[in-house]
Design a protein around this motif. Structure first.
Motif, mmCIF file in Angstrom:
data_model
loop_
_atom_site.group_PDB
_atom_site.id
_atom_site.type_symbol
_atom_site.label_atom_id
_atom_site.label_comp_id
_atom_site.label_asym_id
_atom_site.label_seq_id
_atom_site.Cartn_x
_atom_site.Cartn_y
_atom_site.Cartn_z
ATOM 1 N N UNK A 45 0.831 -1.207 0.000
ATOM 2 C CA UNK A 45 0.000 0.000 0.000
ATOM 3 C C UNK A 45 0.869 1.263 0.000
ATOM 4 N N UNK A 46 2.018 1.211 0.650
ATOM 5 C CA UNK A 46 2.897 2.382 0.698
ATOM 6 C C UNK A 46 3.724 2.547 -0.579
ATOM 7 N N UNK A 47 3.627 1.614 -1.519
ATOM 8 C CA UNK A 47 4.423 1.675 -2.760
ATOM 9 C C UNK A 47 3.950 2.757 -3.731
ATOM 10 N N UNK A 48 2.675 3.142 -3.631
ATOM 11 C CA UNK A 48 2.109 4.096 -4.585
ATOM 12 C C UNK A 48 2.186 5.515 -4.024
ATOM 13 N N UNK A 49 2.760 6.410 -4.826
ATOM 14 C CA UNK A 49 2.847 7.818 -4.457
ATOM 15 C C UNK A 49 1.518 8.489 -4.793
ATOM 16 N N UNK A 50 0.902 9.146 -3.800
ATOM 17 C CA UNK A 50 -0.418 9.730 -4.029
ATOM 18 C C UNK A 50 -0.351 11.155 -4.580
ATOM 19 N N UNK A 51 0.827 11.574 -5.014
ATOM 20 C CA UNK A 51 0.929 12.847 -5.737
ATOM 21 C C UNK A 51 1.195 12.593 -7.215
ATOM 22 N N UNK A 52 2.023 11.580 -7.501
ATOM 23 C CA UNK A 52 2.335 11.257 -8.899
ATOM 24 C C UNK A 52 1.448 10.125 -9.424
ATOM 25 N N UNK A 53 0.751 9.450 -8.510
ATOM 26 C CA UNK A 53 -0.113 8.305 -8.852
ATOM 27 C C UNK A 53 0.669 7.258 -9.640
ATOM 28 N N UNK A 54 1.864 6.986 -9.129
ATOM 29 C CA UNK A 54 2.710 5.972 -9.752
ATOM 30 C C UNK A 54 3.362 5.127 -8.659
ATOM 31 N N UNK A 55 3.864 3.983 -9.078
ATOM 32 C CA UNK A 55 4.531 3.070 -8.147
ATOM 33 C C UNK A 55 5.953 3.562 -7.964
ATOM 34 N N UNK A 56 6.320 3.835 -6.720
ATOM 35 C CA UNK A 56 7.634 4.403 -6.454
ATOM 36 C C UNK A 56 8.595 3.419 -5.819
ATOM 37 N N UNK A 57 8.063 2.455 -5.074
ATOM 38 C CA UNK A 57 8.969 1.510 -4.429
ATOM 39 C C UNK A 57 8.293 0.148 -4.384
ATOM 40 N N UNK A 58 9.059 -0.867 -4.714
ATOM 41 C CA UNK A 58 8.543 -2.229 -4.678
ATOM 42 C C UNK A 58 9.553 -3.083 -3.939
ATOM 43 N N UNK A 59 9.177 -4.306 -3.635
ATOM 44 C CA UNK A 59 10.078 -5.239 -2.974
ATOM 45 C C UNK A 59 10.153 -6.496 -3.823
ATOM 46 N N UNK A 60 11.365 -6.971 -4.065
ATOM 47 C CA UNK A 60 11.547 -8.239 -4.765
ATOM 48 C C UNK A 60 11.602 -9.329 -3.699
ATOM 49 N N UNK A 61 10.684 -10.271 -3.769
ATOM 50 C CA UNK A 61 10.585 -11.313 -2.746
ATOM 51 C C UNK A 61 10.554 -12.697 -3.376
ATOM 52 N N UNK A 62 10.913 -13.678 -2.575
ATOM 53 C CA UNK A 62 10.690 -15.074 -2.962
ATOM 54 C C UNK A 62 9.380 -15.491 -2.315
ATOM 55 N N UNK A 63 8.693 -16.449 -2.931
ATOM 56 C CA UNK A 63 7.410 -16.903 -2.424
ATOM 57 C C UNK A 63 7.411 -17.233 -0.949
ATOM 58 N N UNK A 64 8.486 -17.880 -0.488
ATOM 59 C CA UNK A 64 8.545 -18.291 0.925
ATOM 60 C C UNK A 64 8.618 -17.104 1.880
ATOM 61 N N UNK A 65 8.994 -15.929 1.361
ATOM 62 C CA UNK A 65 9.099 -14.730 2.203
ATOM 63 C C UNK A 65 7.927 -13.776 2.004
ATOM 64 N N UNK A 66 6.902 -14.230 1.301
ATOM 65 C CA UNK A 66 5.764 -13.362 0.997
ATOM 66 C C UNK A 66 4.974 -13.030 2.250
ATOM 67 N N UNK A 67 4.645 -11.736 2.436
ATOM 68 C CA UNK A 67 3.765 -11.388 3.555
ATOM 69 C C UNK A 67 2.367 -11.949 3.284
ATOM 70 N N UNK A 68 1.580 -12.109 4.325
ATOM 71 C CA UNK A 68 0.248 -12.694 4.167
ATOM 72 C C UNK A 68 -0.663 -11.833 3.297
ATOM 73 N N UNK A 69 -0.355 -10.540 3.176
ATOM 74 C CA UNK A 69 -1.190 -9.641 2.357
ATOM 75 C C UNK A 69 -0.819 -9.687 0.871
ATOM 76 N N UNK A 70 0.269 -10.360 0.507
ATOM 77 C CA UNK A 70 0.699 -10.453 -0.898
ATOM 78 C C UNK A 70 -0.130 -11.528 -1.591
ATOM 79 N N UNK A 71 -1.285 -11.148 -2.107
ATOM 80 C CA UNK A 71 -2.226 -12.149 -2.639
ATOM 81 C C UNK A 71 -2.891 -11.771 -3.955
ATOM 82 N N UNK A 72 -2.794 -10.532 -4.382
ATOM 83 C CA UNK A 72 -3.558 -10.124 -5.570
ATOM 84 C C UNK A 72 -2.660 -10.023 -6.802
ATOM 85 N N UNK A 73 -3.009 -10.812 -7.813
ATOM 86 C CA UNK A 73 -2.268 -10.804 -9.071
ATOM 87 C C UNK A 73 -2.686 -9.569 -9.869
ATOM 88 N N UNK A 74 -1.686 -8.881 -10.426
ATOM 89 C CA UNK A 74 -1.975 -7.681 -11.222
ATOM 90 C C UNK A 74 -1.455 -7.851 -12.640
#
Length: 175
Positions: free
Chosen positions: A35-64
Motif C-alpha cells: 500500500x505504501x508503494x504508490x505515491x499519491x501525488x504522482x499516482x505511480x509506483x515508487x517503491x517495490x520489494x523483490x521477494x521469494x514466495x517463501x518470504x511473501x507477507x500474508x497480504x501479498x495475494x492479488x495478481x496484477x
C-alpha cells in the motif's frame, strides 16, 4: 442523462481478478507492491520489494496485470491509485488494494481519472469504517456508480484532455 452515455456500477464493467498464494512457489521471485508503494501525488509506483514466495507477507495475494488500476482501500482518502505499467505485469499487490480490470467497453484510464475525482473520494470517505485504520471494502468500491461515454473513441478523447491537464499540473508542481 445525455444520450450516448452509460450509467453503471463499477462492478458491472470489471472482470474478476485472481488471488494467488506466492508461498506455493517458495523459490519463485516476484515483485510486491505494498500500500505504501504508490505515491499519491504522482499516482505511480515508487517503491517495490523483490521477494521469494517463501518470504511473501500474508497480504501479498492479488495478481496484477498491465493496465489494471489499483485503488488502496486502506485509508482510501489518501488516493493511492495507479495504473499498472507493463513492467509489473503478472506481479503481486497487497490485499489492501482493490484491483480494477476493465471490460472491453471501457478505457482503463477513464476509470483511473474517475477514481481521482472529489466525488468518488467523498463517497469513500463516507463509507470508510474504523478509527485507527479506516478502510472501505472491495464491495464498497464495486457498488459506486460511474457515468461514461458509450463509445471508446469518445472515452479516449476525454482521457486525452485529462492527460494534458494532468501533465500541466505535474509540470506546475515541479516548478
Amino acid at each position: 442523462m445525455k444520450k450516448g452515455w452509460e450509467v453503471k456500477k463499477l462492478g458491472e464493467i470489471l472482470h474478476k481478478t485472481e488471488t494467488i498464494n506466492p508461498m506455493q512457489n517458495p523459490n519463485k521471485e516476484f515483485i510486491y507492491i505494498d500500500v505504501s508503494s504508490v505515491n499519491n501525488e504522482t499516482f505511480s509506483i515508487e517503491s517495490t520489494t523483490l521477494l521469494k514466495g517463501k518470504n511473501a507477507p500474508s497480504r501479498a495475494r492479488k495478481l496484477i496485470r498491465t493496465n489494471d488500476v489499483i485503488f488502496a482501500t486502506v485509508r482510501p482518502t489518501l488516493r493511492r491509485i495507479c495504473i499498472i505499467p507493463e513492467e509489473y505485469d503478472n506481479q503481486v499487490c497487497s490485499t489492501g488494494y482493490f484491483v480494477l480490470r476493465m471490460k472491453e467497453q471501457i478505457n482503463h484510464k477513464y476509470v483511473f481519472y474517475y477514481l481521482l475525482t472529489d466525488g468518488f473520494n467523498k463517497k469513500m470517505e463516507r463509507l470508510q469504517k474504523g478509527a485507527s485504520y479506516p478502510a472501505v471494502t472491495d464491495g464498497d468500491v464495486r457498488e459506486q456508480i460511474i457515468v461514461y461515454p458509450k463509445t471508446l473513441p469518445e472515452q479516449k478523447r476525454i482521457v486525452g484532455i485529462l492527460d494534458q491537464v494532468f501533465a500541466a499540473i505535474s509540470t506546475a508542481k515541479a516548478n
